[in-house]
Write a protein that holds these residues in place. Structure first.
Motif, PDB file in Angstrom:
ATOM      1  N   ARG A  65       0.847  -1.211   0.000  1.00  0.00           N
ATOM      2  CA  ARG A  65       0.000   0.000   0.000  1.00  0.00           C
ATOM      3  C   ARG A  65       0.872   1.247   0.000  1.00  0.00           C
ATOM      4  O   ARG A  65       0.600   2.214  -0.719  1.00  0.00           O
ATOM      5  CB  ARG A  65      -0.908  -0.015   1.231  1.00  0.00           C
ATOM      6  CG  ARG A  65      -2.033   0.992   1.196  1.00  0.00           C
ATOM      7  CD  ARG A  65      -3.164   0.489   0.330  1.00  0.00           C
ATOM      8  NE  ARG A  65      -4.316   1.369   0.424  1.00  0.00           N
ATOM      9  CZ  ARG A  65      -4.563   2.375  -0.421  1.00  0.00           C
ATOM     10  NH1 ARG A  65      -3.713   2.640  -1.402  1.00  0.00           N
ATOM     11  NH2 ARG A  65      -5.633   3.121  -0.292  1.00  0.00           N
ATOM     12  N   TRP A 282       0.235   4.859   9.375  1.00  0.00           N
ATOM     13  CA  TRP A 282      -1.095   4.357   9.712  1.00  0.00           C
ATOM     14  C   TRP A 282      -1.504   4.846  11.096  1.00  0.00           C
ATOM     15  O   TRP A 282      -0.672   5.020  11.987  1.00  0.00           O
ATOM     16  CB  TRP A 282      -1.091   2.827   9.707  1.00  0.00           C
ATOM     17  CG  TRP A 282      -0.875   2.250   8.350  1.00  0.00           C
ATOM     18  CD1 TRP A 282      -1.817   1.798   7.475  1.00  0.00           C
ATOM     19  CD2 TRP A 282       0.388   2.074   7.689  1.00  0.00           C
ATOM     20  NE1 TRP A 282      -1.232   1.357   6.313  1.00  0.00           N
ATOM     21  CE2 TRP A 282       0.131   1.515   6.414  1.00  0.00           C
ATOM     22  CE3 TRP A 282       1.713   2.334   8.043  1.00  0.00           C
ATOM     23  CZ2 TRP A 282       1.131   1.217   5.506  1.00  0.00           C
ATOM     24  CZ3 TRP A 282       2.714   2.042   7.143  1.00  0.00           C
ATOM     25  CH2 TRP A 282       2.425   1.482   5.886  1.00  0.00           C
ATOM     26  N   PHE A 298      -2.913   6.850   6.528  1.00  0.00           N
ATOM     27  CA  PHE A 298      -3.881   5.781   6.308  1.00  0.00           C
ATOM     28  C   PHE A 298      -4.606   5.511   7.615  1.00  0.00           C
ATOM     29  O   PHE A 298      -4.028   5.650   8.699  1.00  0.00           O
ATOM     30  CB  PHE A 298      -3.191   4.471   5.882  1.00  0.00           C
ATOM     31  CG  PHE A 298      -2.504   4.508   4.549  1.00  0.00           C
ATOM     32  CD1 PHE A 298      -3.237   4.434   3.377  1.00  0.00           C
ATOM     33  CD2 PHE A 298      -1.124   4.591   4.469  1.00  0.00           C
ATOM     34  CE1 PHE A 298      -2.606   4.453   2.138  1.00  0.00           C
ATOM     35  CE2 PHE A 298      -0.483   4.602   3.249  1.00  0.00           C
ATOM     36  CZ  PHE A 298      -1.224   4.542   2.069  1.00  0.00           C
ATOM     37  N   ASP A 301      -7.029   0.393   9.030  1.00  0.00           N
ATOM     38  CA  ASP A 301      -7.401  -0.689   8.111  1.00  0.00           C
ATOM     39  C   ASP A 301      -6.784  -0.538   6.725  1.00  0.00           C
ATOM     40  O   ASP A 301      -7.033  -1.352   5.834  1.00  0.00           O
ATOM     41  CB  ASP A 301      -8.924  -0.807   7.997  1.00  0.00           C
ATOM     42  CG  ASP A 301      -9.570   0.410   7.330  1.00  0.00           C
ATOM     43  OD1 ASP A 301      -8.853   1.317   6.867  1.00  0.00           O
ATOM     44  OD2 ASP A 301     -10.813   0.457   7.282  1.00  0.00           O
ATOM     45  N   THR A 303      -7.124   2.204   4.672  1.00  0.00           N
ATOM     46  CA  THR A 303      -7.822   3.162   3.818  1.00  0.00           C
ATOM     47  C   THR A 303      -7.115   4.516   3.862  1.00  0.00           C
ATOM     48  O   THR A 303      -6.823   5.034   4.945  1.00  0.00           O
ATOM     49  CB  THR A 303      -9.281   3.342   4.282  1.00  0.00           C
ATOM     50  OG1 THR A 303      -9.937   2.077   4.288  1.00  0.00           O
ATOM     51  CG2 THR A 303     -10.030   4.305   3.373  1.00  0.00           C
ATOM     52  N   LYS A 305      -6.659   8.397   3.971  1.00  0.00           N
ATOM     53  CA  LYS A 305      -7.517   9.443   4.526  1.00  0.00           C
ATOM     54  C   LYS A 305      -7.831  10.542   3.519  1.00  0.00           C
ATOM     55  O   LYS A 305      -8.821  11.252   3.655  1.00  0.00           O
ATOM     56  CB  LYS A 305      -6.850  10.068   5.760  1.00  0.00           C
ATOM     57  CG  LYS A 305      -6.734   9.141   6.953  1.00  0.00           C
ATOM     58  CD  LYS A 305      -6.135   9.891   8.138  1.00  0.00           C
ATOM     59  CE  LYS A 305      -6.008   9.003   9.350  1.00  0.00           C
ATOM     60  NZ  LYS A 305      -5.412   9.730  10.514  1.00  0.00           N
TER      61      LYS A 305
END
Length: 310
Positions: A65, A282, A298, A301, A303, A305
């Motif tokens: 990611r 994160w 992030f 989880d 995702t 922001k």
């Protein structure tokens, strides 16, 4: 009967040994300064949102990611080598995704320091050093008044002796990470001298600055640190902004503030070719204070922001 001594990788001790076996033409040679490469990256915690230790697959997923964000795609930073066996778990994930690791070795408490150093040594034995970007011995240890500057300098030299001399990875920069107020204090001079680079932590939010003064605060911290550290290579080891939580002075914790500071700070750091590590990659639900849970770009989880790719 052989005499046994506790192994210690102090650069001074190693230098004495090397001087005894080196050719005469090497005696007195000045070591080359370590070059710190340009990089952008982010910090990753050692635990998952449920509080369990990070699995290798979870680490791989997170680093994949991170690789999608060009501005953070070169490195990941870990704040321990030993907790949750962090380093040995993270290295395979970093190697699988092509990222390098900025390692932090805890400097406080002798037993903990020895454990952290041993985990770094085990990693060098097992994986070599192609995965290793930099090593920070301690993080804000002087700022928190947890260690004497002379002892911290000794421990930096100890780790340098291991990485550079015992294992031959002289291209890996070893230093520590502190805010500008510490670097500006002459008591920190032994630490500056021992370090290949000075790591700078800058949080305009914690200085109570409004977000429109965020980059100005970052620039000021870098300028003052450079002036106090005799031109040593500088790395912004931590900077960031929370997306939620209480205000601090004039600083507002909001998604809009995080997005603005990230875009403006990273753009300027890239323009100036200053290596940086974003805090944090994160969100960390396990943090004690509410605001510290929300420094990620992030969610926990994974995702994003806000729009991270441009």
């Amino acid at each position: 009967m052989p005499i046994r001594i506790k192994r210690k990788f102090s650069a001074v001790l190693v230098a004495c040994t090397l001087a005894a076996i080196a050719p005469a033409t090497d005696v007195g040679a000045t070591p080359k300064a370590v070059v710190v490469p340009m990089f952008g990256g982010a910090t990753m915690d050692t635990t998952q949102p449920d509080g369990q230790c990070m699995t290798n697959q979870r680490a791989i997923d997170r680093l994949h990611r991170l690789k999608t964000v060009e501005r953070l795609a070169q490195t990941v930073r870990t704040l321990t080598t030993s907790d949750c066996n962090a380093l040995m778990n993270l290295i395979p994930a970093a190697m699988a995704t092509g990222l390098k690791i900025n390692v932090t070795v805890w400097a406080v408490d002798t037993a903990k320091f020895d454990t952290e150093k041993r985990h770094l040594e085990d990693a060098l034995k097992s994986f070599g050093a192609d995965w290793l970007n930099t090593v920070s011995v301690g993080s804000e240890s002087l700022y928190q008044k947890e260690i004497d500057p002379n002892l911290l300098a000794e421990r930096i030299l100890d780790v340098k002796g291991m990485v550079h001399d015992a294992y031959g990875h002289r291209d890996v920069a070893v230093g520590t990470s502190e805010p500008r107020t510490v670097w500006a204090d002459s008591a920190s001079d032994p630490v500056v001298e021992a370090s290949d680079f000075v790591g700078l932590t800058v949080f305009p939010y914690w200085e109570g600055k409004p977000v429109d003064e965020g980059v100005t605060t970052l620039k000021k911290a870098i300028r003052e640190t450079r002036a106090a550290t005799s031109g040593k290579p500088l790395v912004v080891t931590e900077t960031g902004w929370p997306s939620a939580g209480p205000a601090f002075g004039e600083a507002v914790a909001s998604l809009e503030s995080l997005e603005r500071y990230f875009n403006e700070a990273v753009l300027w750091l890239l323009q100036q070719k200053i290596p940086y590590n974003w805090f944090s990659g994160w969100d960390e639900p396990g943090r004690f204070s509410e605001v510290e849970k929300h420094f990620g770009v992030f969610l926990a989880d994974g995702t994003a922001k806000f729009q991270l790719t441009r």
